[in-house]
Write a protein that holds these residues in place. Structure first.
Motif, mmCIF file in Angstrom:
data_model
loop_
_atom_site.group_PDB
_atom_site.id
_atom_site.type_symbol
_atom_site.label_atom_id
_atom_site.label_comp_id
_atom_site.label_asym_id
_atom_site.label_seq_id
_atom_site.Cartn_x
_atom_site.Cartn_y
_atom_site.Cartn_z
ATOM 1 N N PRO A 1 31.882 2.173 59.376
ATOM 2 C CA PRO A 1 32.942 1.156 59.297
ATOM 3 C C PRO A 1 34.308 1.805 59.095
ATOM 4 C CG PRO A 1 31.786 1.304 57.209
ATOM 5 C CD PRO A 1 31.044 2.202 58.185
ATOM 6 N N GLY A 2 35.348 1.101 59.469
ATOM 7 C CA GLY A 2 36.702 1.600 59.282
ATOM 8 C C GLY A 2 37.148 2.482 60.423
ATOM 9 N N SER A 3 38.333 3.029 60.257
ATOM 10 C CA SER A 3 38.905 3.850 61.322
ATOM 11 C C SER A 3 38.400 5.291 61.233
ATOM 12 C CB SER A 3 40.433 3.841 61.227
ATOM 13 O OG SER A 3 40.866 4.642 60.140
ATOM 14 N N PRO A 4 38.241 5.927 62.383
ATOM 15 C CA PRO A 4 37.854 7.334 62.373
ATOM 16 C C PRO A 4 38.844 8.203 61.587
ATOM 17 C CG PRO A 4 37.549 6.439 64.555
ATOM 18 C CD PRO A 4 38.268 5.394 63.744
ATOM 19 N N ARG A 5 40.139 7.881 61.664
ATOM 20 C CA ARG A 5 41.141 8.688 60.960
ATOM 21 C C ARG A 5 40.927 8.641 59.446
ATOM 22 N NH1 ARG A 5 45.905 10.709 62.999
ATOM 23 N NH2 ARG A 5 44.459 11.054 64.711
ATOM 24 N N ALA A 6 40.555 7.480 58.922
ATOM 25 C CA ALA A 6 40.295 7.381 57.480
ATOM 26 C C ALA A 6 39.132 8.289 57.093
ATOM 27 C CB ALA A 6 40.004 5.934 57.092
ATOM 28 N N TRP A 7 38.087 8.333 57.919
ATOM 29 C CA TRP A 7 36.947 9.206 57.648
ATOM 30 C C TRP A 7 37.351 10.672 57.774
ATOM 31 C CZ3 TRP A 7 32.567 7.816 55.393
ATOM 32 C CH2 TRP A 7 32.227 6.461 55.393
ATOM 33 N N THR A 8 38.197 10.979 58.754
ATOM 34 C CA THR A 8 38.679 12.345 58.934
ATOM 35 C C THR A 8 39.447 12.806 57.703
ATOM 36 O OG1 THR A 8 38.767 12.179 61.344
ATOM 37 C CG2 THR A 8 40.216 13.812 60.326
ATOM 38 N N TYR A 9 40.393 11.989 57.257
ATOM 39 C CA TYR A 9 41.177 12.363 56.083
ATOM 40 C C TYR A 9 40.307 12.390 54.827
ATOM 41 C CZ TYR A 9 45.601 11.892 58.677
ATOM 42 O OH TYR A 9 46.639 12.051 59.558
ATOM 43 N N GLY A 10 39.405 11.439 54.712
ATOM 44 C CA GLY A 10 38.521 11.404 53.545
ATOM 45 C C GLY A 10 37.647 12.637 53.455
ATOM 46 N N SER A 11 37.044 13.019 54.577
ATOM 47 C CA SER A 11 36.181 14.207 54.538
ATOM 48 C C SER A 11 37.003 15.473 54.324
ATOM 49 C CB SER A 11 35.325 14.303 55.808
ATOM 50 O OG SER A 11 36.132 14.412 56.961
ATOM 51 N N GLY A 12 38.232 15.511 54.851
ATOM 52 C CA GLY A 12 39.106 16.658 54.589
ATOM 53 C C GLY A 12 39.457 16.766 53.116
ATOM 54 N N ALA A 13 39.730 15.626 52.488
ATOM 55 C CA ALA A 13 40.042 15.629 51.054
ATOM 56 C C ALA A 13 38.829 16.082 50.237
ATOM 57 C CB ALA A 13 40.493 14.237 50.623
ATOM 58 N N VAL A 14 37.643 15.643 50.632
ATOM 59 C CA VAL A 14 36.424 16.068 49.933
ATOM 60 C C VAL A 14 36.253 17.576 50.062
ATOM 61 C CG1 VAL A 14 33.892 15.937 49.962
ATOM 62 C CG2 VAL A 14 35.256 13.842 50.059
ATOM 63 N N GLU A 15 36.470 18.103 51.258
ATOM 64 C CA GLU A 15 36.328 19.553 51.448
ATOM 65 C C GLU A 15 37.331 20.330 50.600
ATOM 66 O OE1 GLU A 15 34.418 19.889 55.882
ATOM 67 O OE2 GLU A 15 36.553 19.445 55.736
ATOM 68 N N LEU A 16 38.552 19.833 50.494
ATOM 69 C CA LEU A 16 39.547 20.502 49.649
ATOM 70 C C LEU A 16 39.154 20.443 48.174
ATOM 71 C CD1 LEU A 16 42.821 19.319 51.417
ATOM 72 C CD2 LEU A 16 41.887 21.649 51.366
ATOM 73 N N ALA A 17 38.641 19.303 47.737
ATOM 74 C CA ALA A 17 38.197 19.170 46.341
ATOM 75 C C ALA A 17 37.016 20.096 46.059
ATOM 76 C CB ALA A 17 37.833 17.720 46.039
ATOM 77 N N LEU A 18 36.071 20.157 46.994
ATOM 78 C CA LEU A 18 34.932 21.061 46.819
ATOM 79 C C LEU A 18 35.395 22.510 46.773
ATOM 80 C CD1 LEU A 18 32.373 19.357 49.221
ATOM 81 C CD2 LEU A 18 32.257 19.426 46.719
ATOM 82 N N ALA A 19 36.343 22.863 47.634
ATOM 83 C CA ALA A 19 36.867 24.235 47.651
ATOM 84 C C ALA A 19 37.483 24.576 46.295
ATOM 85 C CB ALA A 19 37.904 24.391 48.763
ATOM 86 N N ALA A 20 38.282 23.676 45.768
ATOM 87 C CA ALA A 20 38.915 23.920 44.466
ATOM 88 C C ALA A 20 37.859 24.060 43.376
ATOM 89 C CB ALA A 20 39.883 22.792 44.135
#
Length: 125
Positions: free
Chosen positions: A38-57
């Motif tokens: 559900p939702g826009s692909p861009r929201a999922w793209t940004y969400g998964s990018g934010a998760v990856e940055l949080a995991l990296a930190a």
């Protein structure tokens, strides 16, 4: 710095680079988002990018490394269905893109094992 000491930092670097890429070139990631979500692909793209940055930190910091590495293990397992969907969706794309989509599938296994290994090494300290 020994191999086991570098491994978490290399994993954090990989996740950070992937996270930044989701924001720097989101269009290429939008195309990999399964249409069933559900939702826009861009929201999922940004969400998964934010998760990856949080995991990296989290993996970069020794105090949070074990829990972040366990979360990264779950994340790598969780995105596997998206990689499968991408391979299905890209069946009719040009050959290099089809090959790249299929090549992502077996690459998920070493990522899961790497993150799990980082978590186990930290828990054993």
């Amino acid at each position: 710095m020994g191999r086991s000491e570098r491994s978490p930092l290399l994993l954090a670097g990989l996740l950070a680079a992937a996270g930044v890429a989701h924001f720097a070139a989101p269009k290429s990631f939008d195309a990999t988002i399964p249409k069933a979500l559900p939702g826009s692909p861009r929201a999922w793209t940004y969400g998964s990018g934010a998760v990856e940055l949080a995991l990296a930190a989290g993996i970069a910091l020794p105090r949070t490394r074990a829990v972040a590495a366990r979360a990264a293990t779950a994340f790598f397992v969780g995105v596997f269905p998206a990689n499968v969907q991408m391979a299905v969706d890209w069946r009719k794309r040009p050959e290099p893109l089809r090959t790249a989509a299929l090549a992502r599938l077996p690459l998920q296994v070493p990522l899961v094992l790497w993150a799990r290994g980082v978590a186990r090494n930290e828990e054993g300290r």
